[in-house]
Scaffold this active site. Structure first.
Site, mmCIF file in Angstrom:
data_model
loop_
_atom_site.group_PDB
_atom_site.id
_atom_site.type_symbol
_atom_site.label_atom_id
_atom_site.label_comp_id
_atom_site.label_asym_id
_atom_site.label_seq_id
_atom_site.Cartn_x
_atom_site.Cartn_y
_atom_site.Cartn_z
ATOM 1 N N ARG A 168 -10.997 -0.418 2.985
ATOM 2 C CA ARG A 168 -12.450 -0.498 3.151
ATOM 3 C C ARG A 168 -13.160 -0.595 1.805
ATOM 4 O O ARG A 168 -14.247 -1.186 1.707
ATOM 5 C CB ARG A 168 -12.943 0.713 3.949
ATOM 6 C CG ARG A 168 -12.796 2.041 3.254
ATOM 7 C CD ARG A 168 -12.838 3.223 4.190
ATOM 8 N NE ARG A 168 -11.629 3.308 4.993
ATOM 9 C CZ ARG A 168 -11.391 4.269 5.895
ATOM 10 N NH1 ARG A 168 -12.310 5.195 6.120
ATOM 11 N NH2 ARG A 168 -10.272 4.287 6.576
ATOM 12 N N LYS A 216 1.437 7.999 0.922
ATOM 13 C CA LYS A 216 1.901 7.946 2.299
ATOM 14 C C LYS A 216 3.258 8.621 2.430
ATOM 15 O O LYS A 216 4.007 8.753 1.445
ATOM 16 C CB LYS A 216 2.053 6.483 2.754
ATOM 17 C CG LYS A 216 0.765 5.710 2.886
ATOM 18 C CD LYS A 216 1.067 4.275 3.317
ATOM 19 C CE LYS A 216 -0.195 3.467 3.456
ATOM 20 N NZ LYS A 216 -1.019 3.881 4.604
ATOM 21 N N ASP A 243 0.831 -1.202 0.000
ATOM 22 C CA ASP A 243 0.000 0.000 0.000
ATOM 23 C C ASP A 243 0.865 1.251 0.000
ATOM 24 O O ASP A 243 1.437 1.621 1.017
ATOM 25 C CB ASP A 243 -0.913 -0.010 1.232
ATOM 26 C CG ASP A 243 -1.816 1.216 1.289
ATOM 27 O OD1 ASP A 243 -1.988 1.875 0.244
ATOM 28 O OD2 ASP A 243 -2.352 1.495 2.375
#
Length: 483
Positions: A335, A261, A254
């Site tokens: 999610r 990030k 990720d």
């Protein structure tokens, strides 16, 4: 290393490990040793404390378990002991609880902890540590129990070993870097496991995902050259009375996508498939142990990467449920892929109970730290059963609210729901409320946010590494509910 159950200390035993609880009368227990006067000053039976002495020609290890040890204390203590001592131990070792023979309830976790002590993080090192370990030898570990308990304790040893071997496989999988791990290799791991242990595995490629309408999963994968996979697993015992659905987030790396990030600690994002690992490990172990359960597993597997085709903040994507999702933050991707898996499982498998596990939010770590995972459910009995299983195994859970007070945080002006509320509070709760939208009001659903527990510090290395969190928790829950 062979583990045997014996009723007393054997003449050929070269060393013995005595396990001490602080709750025992420590002074009296230490009096059996010739060095008692010195031991009473030095040995307090604190968790993981080890004192080595020689008694009657044998090497003796006094090992502390702490005040009121639970399963996890036995496992962590023995895992740490064997990991640190395994190159210095003789061939035949005995282990005994210093209040007498080991109770059957601890035999499984003792064997589990001993086997986990053989774990090695040196997955890709060209130069391995020198010297044989006890696990490389034709060594023997004798667990001393009461004479009348030998027969009943033997299956507990086998169970502890079986679970530990699966945990080790899961830790290897999680600790693998992203250039050694992809959605496809995750699928191959599942297929190989299913063939070995007798459960079914079906893998859908990106074309099949598109045909099935997994638009949310496909949207997250757009920025990666490695296409997504949807992995379905099913283990069914003929005596099963309920169908249990397990969903695991399988993001093999990720970056955060366009909502990139920070570089600090991004290398740990190889662990963002911790939920998938827990589901894989639970189903493999259940099949190995032939538990009387029916499990359906669903793993949406993808990378969250960046290129010119990647989903952008503000995009609106579809989902298997038919609902539309506004992507506010591409780093809230877990999610999004779980939305498709949850909807699919509810509609097609129709499970009696459903649990999803995901390394989902930093907010959960900010709330609970690294000692417990977040538990979200509207089913009181499920909450109690999962909490109790966590307390027993040491894979702890703490319940957080799933109230409709937070529902408005999902409101989007342009879509049915948005994936992120953009506020510096209640992040884990809002993520759980998002998932709830796609459960179609299932009456027995729980979401476990394992962001702080799936990857943590351990004696295995200087950096964080996989814990296999969730495997023993779910196995205990399954055992407790279904015999």
């Amino acid at each position: 290393m062979e583990i045997q159950i014996v009723g007393a200390l054997q003449p050929e035993t070269e060393a013995i490990i005595y396990l001490f609880r602080q709750s025992d009368d420590l002074g009296d227990r230490l009096n059996i040793f010739s060095n008692a006067i010195f031991l009473k000053e030095d040995f307090k039976a604190e968790a993981k404390q080890v004192v080595t002495i020689y008694e009657n020609g044998r090497k003796v290890y006094l090992v502390g378990l702490g005040k009121t040890p639970k399963e996890t204390d036995f496992i962590k203590t023995l895992r740490s002991f064997f990991y640190k001592q395994k190159r210095n131990l003789p061939n035949i070792i005995a282990i005994e609880l210093q209040t007498g023979g080991i109770e059957n309830e601890w035999v499984e976790v003792i064997s589990n902890g001993c086997i986990l002590g053989d774990y090695d993080l040196d997955l890709y090192k060209t130069k391995k540590k020198e010297g044989l370990t006890i696990f490389d030898k034709a060594a023997q570990l004798q667990i001393i129990v009461a004479e009348d308990a030998i027969e009943s304790a033997t299956p507990q040893v086998q169970r502890g070993e079986a679970i530990a071997q699966t945990q080790i496989r899961i830790m290897d999988l999680m600790n693998a870097p992203s250039n050694k791990k992809s959605p496809q290799s995750l699928a191959e791991w599942a297929v190989e496991s299913g063939q070995r242990y007798g459960y079914s595995v079906t893998v859908w490629d990106e074309k099949q995902c598109e045909e099935e309408g997994f638009q949310a999963l496909l949207a997250v994968s757009l920025g990666s050259k490695n296409p997504p996979r949807f992995i379905l697993l099913e283990y069914k015992h003929p005596q099963a009375t309920e169908k249990i659905g397990l969903v695991g987030k399988g993001v093999t790396f990720d970056t955060g996508g366009i909502s990139l990030k920070q570089s600090t600690n991004m290398h740990y994002m190889k662990s963002d498939m911790g939920g998938a690992a827990a589901v894989l490990g639970t189903i493999e172990a259940a099949a190995k142990l032939k538990l009387p359960v029916h499990l359906i597993g669903a793993i949406p597997a993808t990378e969250n990467s960046i290129d010119g085709l990647a989903t952008k903040p503000g995009d609106v994507v579809g989902s298997y449920s038919g609902k539309t999702i506004e992507i506010i933050d591409t780093d809230a991707e877990g999610r999004v892929i779980l939305a498709d898996a949850l909807s699919y499982l509810v509609r097609i498998a129709k499970p009696d109970a459903m649990i999803d596990l995901a390394t989902l939010t930093g907010s959960c770590i900010a709330t609970l730290g690294y000692s417990a995972a977040g538990l979200f459910t509207n089913n009181e009995q499920l909450a109690k059963d999962l909490y109790d299983s966590g307390q027993q195994t040491g894979e702890k859970l703490w319940r957080l609210p799933l109230w409709d007070d937070y529902k408005e945080e999902l409101t989007s002006d342009v879509a049915d729901v948005k994936n992120f509320h953009g506020k510096p509070f209640a992040g884990a709760i809002v993520a759980a409320k998002f998932l709830e939208v796609f459960t179609e009001e299932h009456p027995r659903w729980a979401h476990l946010d394992i962001a702080g527990t799936a990857f943590a510090d351990s004696e295995f290395g200087t950096m964080k590494s996989a814990t296999a969190y969730g495997v023993r928790l779910l196995l205990r829950w399954l055992q407790g509910k279904r015999g």
